[in-house]
Design an enzyme around this catalytic site. Structure first.
Site, PDB file in Angstrom:
ATOM      1  N   ALA A   1      15.280  -6.634  -3.975  1.00 25.28           N
ATOM      2  CA  ALA A   1      16.219  -5.509  -4.081  1.00 25.28           C
ATOM      3  C   ALA A   1      16.881  -5.293  -2.731  1.00 25.28           C
ATOM      4  O   ALA A   1      16.259  -5.490  -1.682  1.00 25.28           O
ATOM      5  CB  ALA A   1      15.468  -4.241  -4.487  1.00 25.28           C
TER       6      ALA A   1
ATOM      7  N   GLU B   1       9.551  -5.498  -6.217  1.00 23.20           N
ATOM      8  CA  GLU B   1       8.678  -6.367  -5.429  1.00 23.20           C
ATOM      9  C   GLU B   1       9.025  -7.810  -5.783  1.00 23.20           C
ATOM     10  O   GLU B   1       8.999  -8.187  -6.950  1.00 23.20           O
ATOM     11  CB  GLU B   1       7.208  -6.074  -5.746  1.00 23.20           C
ATOM     12  CG  GLU B   1       6.223  -7.010  -5.082  1.00 23.20           C
ATOM     13  CD  GLU B   1       6.324  -7.033  -3.552  1.00 23.20           C
ATOM     14  OE1 GLU B   1       6.130  -5.986  -2.925  1.00 23.20           O
ATOM     15  OE2 GLU B   1       6.628  -8.125  -2.998  1.00 23.20           O
TER      16      GLU B   1
ATOM     17  N   SER C   1       0.823  -1.224   0.000  1.00 19.71           N
ATOM     18  CA  SER C   1       0.000   0.000   0.000  1.00 19.71           C
ATOM     19  C   SER C   1       0.850   1.263   0.000  1.00 19.71           C
ATOM     20  O   SER C   1       0.670   2.149  -0.847  1.00 19.71           O
ATOM     21  CB  SER C   1      -0.895   0.004   1.238  1.00 19.71           C
ATOM     22  OG  SER C   1      -1.693  -1.153   1.265  1.00 19.71           O
TER      23      SER C   1
ATOM     24  N   GLU D   1     -28.468   6.933  15.462  1.00 24.37           N
ATOM     25  CA  GLU D   1     -29.148   8.045  16.145  1.00 24.37           C
ATOM     26  C   GLU D   1     -28.738   8.119  17.615  1.00 24.37           C
ATOM     27  O   GLU D   1     -28.788   9.166  18.238  1.00 24.37           O
ATOM     28  CB  GLU D   1     -30.667   7.952  16.009  1.00 24.37           C
ATOM     29  CG  GLU D   1     -31.314   6.805  16.742  1.00 24.37           C
ATOM     30  CD  GLU D   1     -32.824   6.746  16.502  1.00 24.37           C
ATOM     31  OE1 GLU D   1     -33.505   7.732  16.809  1.00 24.37           O
ATOM     32  OE2 GLU D   1     -33.307   5.708  16.006  1.00 24.37           O
TER      33      GLU D   1
ATOM     34  N   TYR E   1      -5.833  -8.061  16.907  1.00 27.86           N
ATOM     35  CA  TYR E   1      -6.715  -7.895  15.750  1.00 27.86           C
ATOM     36  C   TYR E   1      -6.929  -9.217  15.006  1.00 27.86           C
ATOM     37  O   TYR E   1      -8.048  -9.642  14.764  1.00 27.86           O
ATOM     38  CB  TYR E   1      -6.044  -6.965  14.731  1.00 27.86           C
ATOM     39  CG  TYR E   1      -6.177  -5.496  14.933  1.00 27.86           C
ATOM     40  CD1 TYR E   1      -7.117  -4.759  14.229  1.00 27.86           C
ATOM     41  CD2 TYR E   1      -5.318  -4.811  15.779  1.00 27.86           C
ATOM     42  CE1 TYR E   1      -7.208  -3.387  14.359  1.00 27.86           C
ATOM     43  CE2 TYR E   1      -5.400  -3.438  15.927  1.00 27.86           C
ATOM     44  CZ  TYR E   1      -6.348  -2.724  15.213  1.00 27.86           C
ATOM     45  OH  TYR E   1      -6.442  -1.369  15.345  1.00 27.86           O
TER      46      TYR E   1
END
Ligand code: NDP
Length: 466
Positions: free
Chosen positions: A118, A38, A18, A444, A181
């Site tokens: 890389a 990549e 990302s 609400e 998470y």
């Protein structure tokens, strides 16, 4: 490029996740010569083995509850069948589609994609696995993080969340280690798909650092959904036993499961990057230390996303990547603000949260006011199971500003995005009170909370009428 050729670029990005892809595209859009390396699939953890496939599995796992609830609304339906292979096949198809979009966008932006590993040779030179050398005015490290496997006898048997998306068949029982998470999300989705699920966590509460009401309410909701939750449970070893595994706990207890998955945290990806050669050192957590503009201490080298271990969330990495590109090639923008980052946990029920927990807020705001409501939404009124929604607002009693919102229940992740705008905008409780409610909705409740509750009572005591 030939094997020995040297490509000169303005920006070389290592890692097409990302943060890296965003930085590369924005920089190229400003006219910079950009290359990105990549060694895996383009898209990074979020697209390939994180947020995207996980969310699709979570959505799949919630159909069973919806089917169950439907009967209260008059629907009846014949026996139902779930097919794991269809779900995984379709999920991988969507991941492949997104990956090709990422590739296409890089290409359309004029970014050179080097599909290989890389590493840094020095502060301005990169060597690709093929031997090609690249000289870059600036280097951005955006290599993300990877799952950490705990260390005990039999740890080689453990799956990570990456493996979930590759399972050829759905086992009958799963033991999930961890209380963060990934652990609560994976446990929730497995249970929703009908897997007998045990969550084993070393701590005394799930989701360390979250508001205690969220911790308690989620724990209770997971148990109500049939998940066995073992707290203060330290795994000491895992042994193969027949077709499955025996999980032994340090206190002498043991449990059995077909598969065991460790969701015990992630570590920055810095191995084999040549960071030492370039003079970039790591902090105690193995992350690359950076300043507010994502600069490392070596001029010309930047780092963004999980490899920096700041706020490890995709939208934050995107912001950081964009900010580096703008800083270097565009108009200088303000540094990324890491305060009040909203986040969602896609457990079932899900959590949306922004701002400090009540416990943290009490330190920051001496006259803290807590508004809390726990209720059964109208949509659940005709269902057999009465899932509750928790809504909690924290208000600084001195300024009147709403400083945090903690939500648990249906669509909490959607609601928290808008709450984050209000909190970022500095809105006060009076602004909320002056806003007309939308009826009948869950949201609400956010503008109709009238009475602050006394200091930190239990959820049950603070619950409003159903
Ligand atoms: P977390 O850091 O959130 O949780 C790790 C859990 O594993 C904690 O409960 C921790 O316990 C426990 N743990 C750590 N080491 C051990 C060990 N050796 N033995 C037993 N338990 C251990 O990591 P996750 O892997 O769940 O997620 C990684 C990151 O990915 C998160 O920080 C989050 O930023 C991101 N993420 C975001 C998502 C979202 O936005 N919805 C979804 C998934 C991931 P303790 O609390 O005691 O340390």
């Amino acid at each position: 490029m030939t094997k020995t050729s040297i490509l000169d670029v303005d920006l070389f990005v290592i890692g097409a996740g990302s943060g890296g892809v965003r930085a590369a595209r924005i920089a190229a859009g400003h006219g910079a010569a950009v290359a990105i390396a990549e060694s895996d699939r383009v898209g990074g953890t979020c697209v390939i083995r994180g947020c995207v496939p996980k969310k699709l599995l979570v959505v799949a796992s919630r159909f069973a509850e919806t089917f169950d609830a439907a009967s209260g609304f008059g629907w009846s339906h014949a026996g139902r069948h779930f097919d794991w292979k269809t779900l995984i096949g379709n999920t991988q198809g969507e991941v492949a589609r997104l990956e090709s979009l990422y590739r296409g966008n890089l290409e359309a932006s004029g970014v050179v994609l080097c599909q290989e590993h890389a590493c840094l040779v020095d502060a301005h030179t990169i060597r690709l696995r093929s031997g090609r050398l690249i000289r870059a005015r600036h280097i951005l490290v955006a290599t993300g993080a990877r799952a950490v496997r705990p260390e005990f006898p039999g740890a080689e048997h453990l799956l990570s969340s990456d493996d979930l998306f590759e399972l050829p068949a759905l086992p009958r029982s799963f033991c999930v280690m961890g209380g963060g998470y990934i652990a609560v999300e994976v446990a929730g989705l497995l249970a929703g798909l009908g897997v007998s699920t045990t969550l084993v966590h070393r701590g005394s509460q799930l989701l360390r650092g979250f508001d205690e009401d969220l911790q308690r309410s989620l724990h209770q909701a997971l148990v109500e959904r049939g998940i066995r939750v073992e707290l203060n449970a330290v795994v000491s070893r895992v042994d193969a036993a027949g077709e499955g595994f025996q999980i032994r706990l340090a206190d002498g207890r043991s449990l059995a499961a077909d598969r065991v998955l460790a969701a015990t945290g992630r570590r920055p990806n810095t191995d084999g990057l040549g960071l030492e050669a370039a003079g970039v050192s790591l902090d105690g957590a193995g992350a690359i230390p950076v300043d507010q503009d994502s600069r490392t201490r070596i001029p010309g080298i930047f780092a963004v996303g999980d490899v920096t271990n700041r706020v490890n969330l995709t939208p934050v990495a995107l912001r950081e990547g964009q900010a580096v590109a703008e800083l270097l090639f565009g108009s200088r923008t303000a540094p990324v603000d890491h305060r009040n980052v909203p986040t969602a946990v896609f457990s079932t029920p899900e959590i949306g949260t922004v701002g400090p927990s009540e416990q943290q807020a009490r330190e920051l705001y001496p006259r803290l006011q807590v508004y809390r409501s726990s209720f059964v939404p109208l949509a659940s009124a005709l269902s057999r199971r009465k899932d509750r929604m928790l809504i909690k607002l924290l208000v600084d009693g001195d300024s009147g500003r709403v400083v945090a919102a903690h939500l648990l229940g249906t669509d909490a992740a959607e609601l928290i995005q808008l709450m984050a705008v209000a909190i970022r905008g500095g809105l006060t409780k009076s602004d909320f009170d002056a806003t007309v409610a939308v009826h009948p909705t869950v949201a609400e409740e956010l503008v109709t909370l009238r009475m602050a509750v006394p200091a930190a009572p239990s959820m049950a005591a603070a619950a409003t009428v159903d």
